[in-house]
Design a protein around this motif. Structure first.
Motif, PDB file in Angstrom:
ATOM      1  N   LYS A 139       0.817  -1.221   0.000  1.00 44.76           N
ATOM      2  CA  LYS A 139       0.000   0.000   0.000  1.00 44.76           C
ATOM      3  C   LYS A 139       0.850   1.270   0.000  1.00 44.76           C
ATOM      4  CE  LYS A 139      -0.656   0.130   5.040  1.00 44.76           C
ATOM      5  NZ  LYS A 139      -1.673   0.135   6.113  1.00 44.76           N
ATOM      6  N   ASN A 140       2.169   1.134   0.273  1.00 43.50           N
ATOM      7  CA  ASN A 140       3.074   2.282   0.253  1.00 43.50           C
ATOM      8  C   ASN A 140       3.995   2.260  -0.956  1.00 43.50           C
ATOM      9  OD1 ASN A 140       2.224   3.533   2.723  1.00 43.50           O
ATOM     10  ND2 ASN A 140       3.287   1.911   3.842  1.00 43.50           N
ATOM     11  N   GLY A 141       3.600   1.520  -1.995  1.00 44.25           N
ATOM     12  CA  GLY A 141       4.384   1.501  -3.214  1.00 44.25           C
ATOM     13  C   GLY A 141       5.753   0.878  -3.067  1.00 44.25           C
ATOM     14  N   GLY A 142       5.887  -0.058  -2.140  1.00 45.27           N
ATOM     15  CA  GLY A 142       7.156  -0.748  -1.965  1.00 45.27           C
ATOM     16  C   GLY A 142       8.000  -0.237  -0.819  1.00 45.27           C
ATOM     17  N   LYS A 143       7.569   0.877  -0.183  1.00 47.04           N
ATOM     18  CA  LYS A 143       8.336   1.423   0.938  1.00 47.04           C
ATOM     19  C   LYS A 143       7.858   0.801   2.249  1.00 47.04           C
ATOM     20  CE  LYS A 143       7.294   5.542  -0.559  1.00 47.04           C
ATOM     21  NZ  LYS A 143       7.136   7.017  -0.689  1.00 47.04           N
ATOM     22  N   LEU A 144       8.817   0.405   3.076  1.00 45.14           N
ATOM     23  CA  LEU A 144       8.494  -0.194   4.367  1.00 45.14           C
ATOM     24  C   LEU A 144       8.398   0.918   5.410  1.00 45.14           C
ATOM     25  CD1 LEU A 144      10.796  -3.344   4.308  1.00 45.14           C
ATOM     26  CD2 LEU A 144       8.295  -3.331   4.342  1.00 45.14           C
ATOM     27  N   GLN A 145       7.187   1.393   5.621  1.00 41.24           N
ATOM     28  CA  GLN A 145       6.995   2.439   6.615  1.00 41.24           C
ATOM     29  C   GLN A 145       5.582   2.381   7.159  1.00 41.24           C
ATOM     30  OE1 GLN A 145       8.374   5.540   3.958  1.00 41.24           O
ATOM     31  NE2 GLN A 145       6.262   6.251   3.646  1.00 41.24           N
ATOM     32  N   LEU A 146       5.467   2.753   8.420  1.00 42.12           N
ATOM     33  CA  LEU A 146       4.176   2.727   9.102  1.00 42.12           C
ATOM     34  C   LEU A 146       3.245   3.783   8.541  1.00 42.12           C
ATOM     35  CD1 LEU A 146       2.543   1.413  11.385  1.00 42.12           C
ATOM     36  CD2 LEU A 146       3.482   3.133  12.934  1.00 42.12           C
ATOM     37  N   ASP A 147       3.794   4.980   8.287  1.00 44.46           N
ATOM     38  CA  ASP A 147       3.060   6.048   7.616  1.00 44.46           C
ATOM     39  C   ASP A 147       4.074   6.880   6.844  1.00 44.46           C
ATOM     40  OD1 ASP A 147       4.311   7.781   9.441  1.00 44.46           O
ATOM     41  OD2 ASP A 147       2.617   7.679  10.818  1.00 44.46           O
ATOM     42  N   GLU A 148       3.692   8.048   6.394  1.00 45.89           N
ATOM     43  CA  GLU A 148       4.575   8.855   5.567  1.00 45.89           C
ATOM     44  C   GLU A 148       5.838   9.297   6.294  1.00 45.89           C
ATOM     45  OE1 GLU A 148       2.406  12.110   4.011  1.00 45.89           O
ATOM     46  OE2 GLU A 148       1.093  10.871   2.746  1.00 45.89           O
ATOM     47  N   ASN A 149       5.782   9.325   7.616  1.00 43.16           N
ATOM     48  CA  ASN A 149       6.908   9.869   8.383  1.00 43.16           C
ATOM     49  C   ASN A 149       7.642   8.850   9.238  1.00 43.16           C
ATOM     50  OD1 ASN A 149       6.293  12.587   7.499  1.00 43.16           O
ATOM     51  ND2 ASN A 149       4.590  12.562   8.964  1.00 43.16           N
ATOM     52  N   ILE A 150       7.104   7.645   9.357  1.00 42.43           N
ATOM     53  CA  ILE A 150       7.694   6.664  10.279  1.00 42.43           C
ATOM     54  C   ILE A 150       8.096   5.410   9.516  1.00 42.43           C
ATOM     55  CG2 ILE A 150       7.359   5.297  12.369  1.00 42.43           C
ATOM     56  CD1 ILE A 150       5.251   7.279  13.241  1.00 42.43           C
ATOM     57  N   PRO A 151       9.394   5.250   9.208  1.00 45.08           N
ATOM     58  CA  PRO A 151       9.838   4.023   8.553  1.00 45.08           C
ATOM     59  C   PRO A 151       9.917   2.875   9.550  1.00 45.08           C
ATOM     60  CG  PRO A 151      11.705   5.479   8.933  1.00 45.08           C
ATOM     61  CD  PRO A 151      10.482   6.240   9.348  1.00 45.08           C
ATOM     62  N   TYR A 152       9.751   1.659   9.048  1.00 45.49           N
ATOM     63  CA  TYR A 152       9.866   0.486   9.902  1.00 45.49           C
ATOM     64  C   TYR A 152      11.314   0.293  10.339  1.00 45.49           C
ATOM     65  CZ  TYR A 152       5.151  -1.314   8.977  1.00 45.49           C
ATOM     66  OH  TYR A 152       3.797  -1.483   8.922  1.00 45.49           O
ATOM     67  N   THR A 153      11.507   0.013  11.623  1.00 44.32           N
ATOM     68  CA  THR A 153      12.816  -0.366  12.144  1.00 44.32           C
ATOM     69  C   THR A 153      12.899  -1.891  12.169  1.00 44.32           C
ATOM     70  OG1 THR A 153      12.025  -0.435  14.427  1.00 44.32           O
ATOM     71  CG2 THR A 153      12.845   1.693  13.601  1.00 44.32           C
ATOM     72  N   ALA A 154      14.095  -2.402  12.448  1.00 46.60           N
ATOM     73  CA  ALA A 154      14.267  -3.853  12.537  1.00 46.60           C
ATOM     74  C   ALA A 154      13.364  -4.422  13.634  1.00 46.60           C
ATOM     75  CB  ALA A 154      15.731  -4.192  12.798  1.00 46.60           C
ATOM     76  N   GLN A 155      13.246  -3.681  14.751  1.00 46.02           N
ATOM     77  CA  GLN A 155      12.386  -4.147  15.847  1.00 46.02           C
ATOM     78  C   GLN A 155      10.926  -4.204  15.405  1.00 46.02           C
ATOM     79  OE1 GLN A 155      13.096  -5.118  19.303  1.00 46.02           O
ATOM     80  NE2 GLN A 155      11.043  -5.868  18.781  1.00 46.02           N
TER      81      GLN A 155
END
Length: 250
Positions: A47-63
């Motif tokens: 849903k984010n076009g291939g980007k791993l992020q919770l929303d537009e400002n928060i990328p996913y961390t390893a945790q």
């Protein structure tokens, strides 16, 4: 009440697990586990076009990835390092991770029957990644490199149109196979432009490939171009010819 929600899904080709990167990945110790994590990340990024992020400002961390994939943090960190080495994941300037080649794996549909396929170009706009296919075209062809992603999107749309309407899907024509015409449209062009139909199809194909423009009707665009070309060649009326040959006077 209509349902306007969008549903994203992952499209895997039948040879997905035969690709070199996946074969190498699964041959490693814990490789099957890494392969499972990879698929989950593909799904999470849709849903984010291939980007791993919770929303537009928060990328996913390893945790965070460990939590959503239900794996140990150490396992996820090792998996991410391997994914980057294999070119399956790329880091972005904002700290997020991008799932490479996701454009070829994304599908989208809605219960309204309005199914669309969109190339994920946000990354190119951010200039975080090179343009897709830029390193595959010789320098002298850089301006007409065929956009393979757009082509696959259009083909998929035609297949869905066939399912939705029951009408045969339009076939692809032109140098880059990106001009879509029904059989009746093609027959009409051959009848109306007997000496030029193939020229105009190739002309439109090159134009779409080089400019990235989309047209509601490829047949209508060809007819429009043909009319404009004919108008340019038509002699102007109502202007007297005052020219004279050598030795003559007005």
């Amino acid at each position: 009440m209509s349902d306007n929600r969008k549903y994203y899904y992952l499209k895997l080709k039948e040879n997905y697990f035969d690709e070199d990167a996946i074969v190498l990945l699964e041959s490693m110790q814990d490789g099957i586990l890494y392969s499972n994590i990879l698929l989950k990340l593909y799904l999470k990024s849709l849903k984010n076009g291939g980007k791993l992020q919770l929303d537009e400002n928060i990328p996913y961390t390893a945790q965070m990835i460990a939590t959503i994939t239900r794996q140990q943090v150490g396992t996820v960190e090792r998996a991410l390092q391997i994914f980057m080495k294999l070119g399956l994941v790329e880091p972005l300037q904002n700290g997020a991770l991008y799932m490479s080649n996701i454009e070829l794996l994304i599908g989208q549909s809605s219960t309204e029957g309005e199914r669309k396929r969109r190339a994920r170009l946000a990354l190119q706009e951010q200039k975080a990644l090179p343009k897709a296919g830029a390193d595959k075209c010789p320098p002298y062809q850089a301006d007409i490199c065929p956009p393979e992603i757009e082509k696959e999107i259009e083909i998929e749309k035609e297949r869905e149109r066939e399912l939705d309407t029951g009408q045969p899907a339009r076939a692809a024509y032109g140098r880059y196979e990106n001009v879509f015409l029904s059989q009746s449209e093609l027959d009409g062009l051959k009848a109306d432009l007997p000496d030029k139909w193939n020229y105009y199809i190739d002309r439109l194909s090159c134009h779409i490939a080089s400019s990235g423009k989309r047209y509601r009707s490829h047949a209508a665009t060809i007819y429009k171009w043909a009319q404009e070309d004919a108008a340019k060649k038509a002699p102007k009326k109502g202007i007297p010819d005052y020219s004279c040959k050598e030795g003559e006077s007005l």
